[in-house]
Design a protein around this motif. Structure first.
Motif, PDB file in Angstrom:
ATOM      1  N   GLU A  14     -19.730 -14.782  -2.397  1.00 38.56           N
ATOM      2  CA  GLU A  14     -19.260 -14.017  -1.233  1.00 38.56           C
ATOM      3  C   GLU A  14     -20.420 -13.384  -0.494  1.00 38.56           C
ATOM      4  O   GLU A  14     -20.391 -13.297   0.729  1.00 38.56           O
ATOM      5  N   ALA A  15     -21.411 -12.913  -1.240  1.00 38.79           N
ATOM      6  CA  ALA A  15     -22.544 -12.220  -0.633  1.00 38.79           C
ATOM      7  C   ALA A  15     -23.440 -13.179   0.140  1.00 38.79           C
ATOM      8  O   ALA A  15     -24.130 -12.785   1.077  1.00 38.79           O
ATOM      9  N   GLY A  16     -23.429 -14.448  -0.255  1.00 43.13           N
ATOM     10  CA  GLY A  16     -24.255 -15.438   0.414  1.00 43.13           C
ATOM     11  C   GLY A  16     -25.689 -15.421  -0.082  1.00 43.13           C
ATOM     12  O   GLY A  16     -26.048 -14.667  -0.991  1.00 43.13           O
ATOM     13  N   PRO A  17     -26.528 -16.258   0.533  1.00 37.42           N
ATOM     14  CA  PRO A  17     -27.918 -16.366   0.069  1.00 37.42           C
ATOM     15  C   PRO A  17     -28.733 -15.126   0.370  1.00 37.42           C
ATOM     16  O   PRO A  17     -28.497 -14.349   1.183  1.00 37.42           O
ATOM     17  N   VAL A  72     -14.445  -7.298 -11.929  1.00 39.08           N
ATOM     18  CA  VAL A  72     -15.292  -8.403 -12.373  1.00 39.08           C
ATOM     19  C   VAL A  72     -14.863  -8.785 -13.791  1.00 39.08           C
ATOM     20  O   VAL A  72     -15.137  -8.062 -14.743  1.00 39.08           O
ATOM     21  N   ALA A  73     -14.187  -9.917 -13.897  1.00 35.69           N
ATOM     22  CA  ALA A  73     -13.582 -10.325 -15.171  1.00 35.69           C
ATOM     23  C   ALA A  73     -14.610 -10.641 -16.243  1.00 35.69           C
ATOM     24  O   ALA A  73     -14.379 -10.357 -17.414  1.00 35.69           O
ATOM     25  N   ASP A  74     -15.736 -11.235 -15.859  1.00 43.44           N
ATOM     26  CA  ASP A  74     -16.704 -11.623 -16.884  1.00 43.44           C
ATOM     27  C   ASP A  74     -17.715 -10.526 -17.204  1.00 43.44           C
ATOM     28  O   ASP A  74     -18.628 -10.738 -17.979  1.00 43.44           O
ATOM     29  N   ALA A 113     -20.151 -14.710 -10.487  1.00 47.61           N
ATOM     30  CA  ALA A 113     -20.533 -15.830  -9.631  1.00 47.61           C
ATOM     31  C   ALA A 113     -19.760 -15.795  -8.314  1.00 47.61           C
ATOM     32  O   ALA A 113     -20.312 -16.095  -7.251  1.00 47.61           O
ATOM     33  N   GLY A 114     -18.493 -15.428  -8.371  1.00 46.91           N
ATOM     34  CA  GLY A 114     -17.689 -15.317  -7.159  1.00 46.91           C
ATOM     35  C   GLY A 114     -18.207 -14.244  -6.224  1.00 46.91           C
ATOM     36  O   GLY A 114     -18.230 -14.426  -5.007  1.00 46.91           O
ATOM     37  N   LEU A 115     -18.634 -13.129  -6.781  1.00 44.13           N
ATOM     38  CA  LEU A 115     -19.209 -12.053  -5.964  1.00 44.13           C
ATOM     39  C   LEU A 115     -20.508 -12.511  -5.308  1.00 44.13           C
ATOM     40  O   LEU A 115     -20.753 -12.230  -4.130  1.00 44.13           O
TER      41      LEU A 115
END
Length: 83
Positions: free
Chosen positions: A80-83, A43-45, A75-77
């Motif tokens: 991917e996880a969805g709502p 996780v870059a951020d 945010a990308g993770l």
């Protein structure tokens, strides 16, 4: 099982890494994790650093190991996880 054989790689395993500095500690952990996990997500951020240059260079280095190591964002993770 022979203890000298080392860890067993799990093709379904994912490891999520977030560290205070993606320098040596996160990079070496990510590379070591490749022995057991099919994919390592960094996780870059979710990091800080002594300066802005070293973390960026280290994350770029980890991108060279794609698709085994994937640099992503929080945010990308979540996407991917969805709502």
């Amino acid at each position: 099982m022979d203890a000298r054989a080392g860890p067993t790689r799990r093709p379904d395993a994912r490891m999520l890494l977030a560290g205070d500095s993606p320098g040596c500690r996160v990079l070496s952990t990510a590379l070591a994790a490749l022995a057991v996990a099919a994919e390592v997500l960094v996780v870059a951020d979710a990091r800080t650093g002594v300066d802005d240059d070293l973390p960026v260079r280290t994350l770029r280095t980890m991108e060279l190991y794609r698709p085994l190591i994937r640099v992503t964002s929080l945010a990308g993770l979540r996407a991917e996880a969805g709502p």
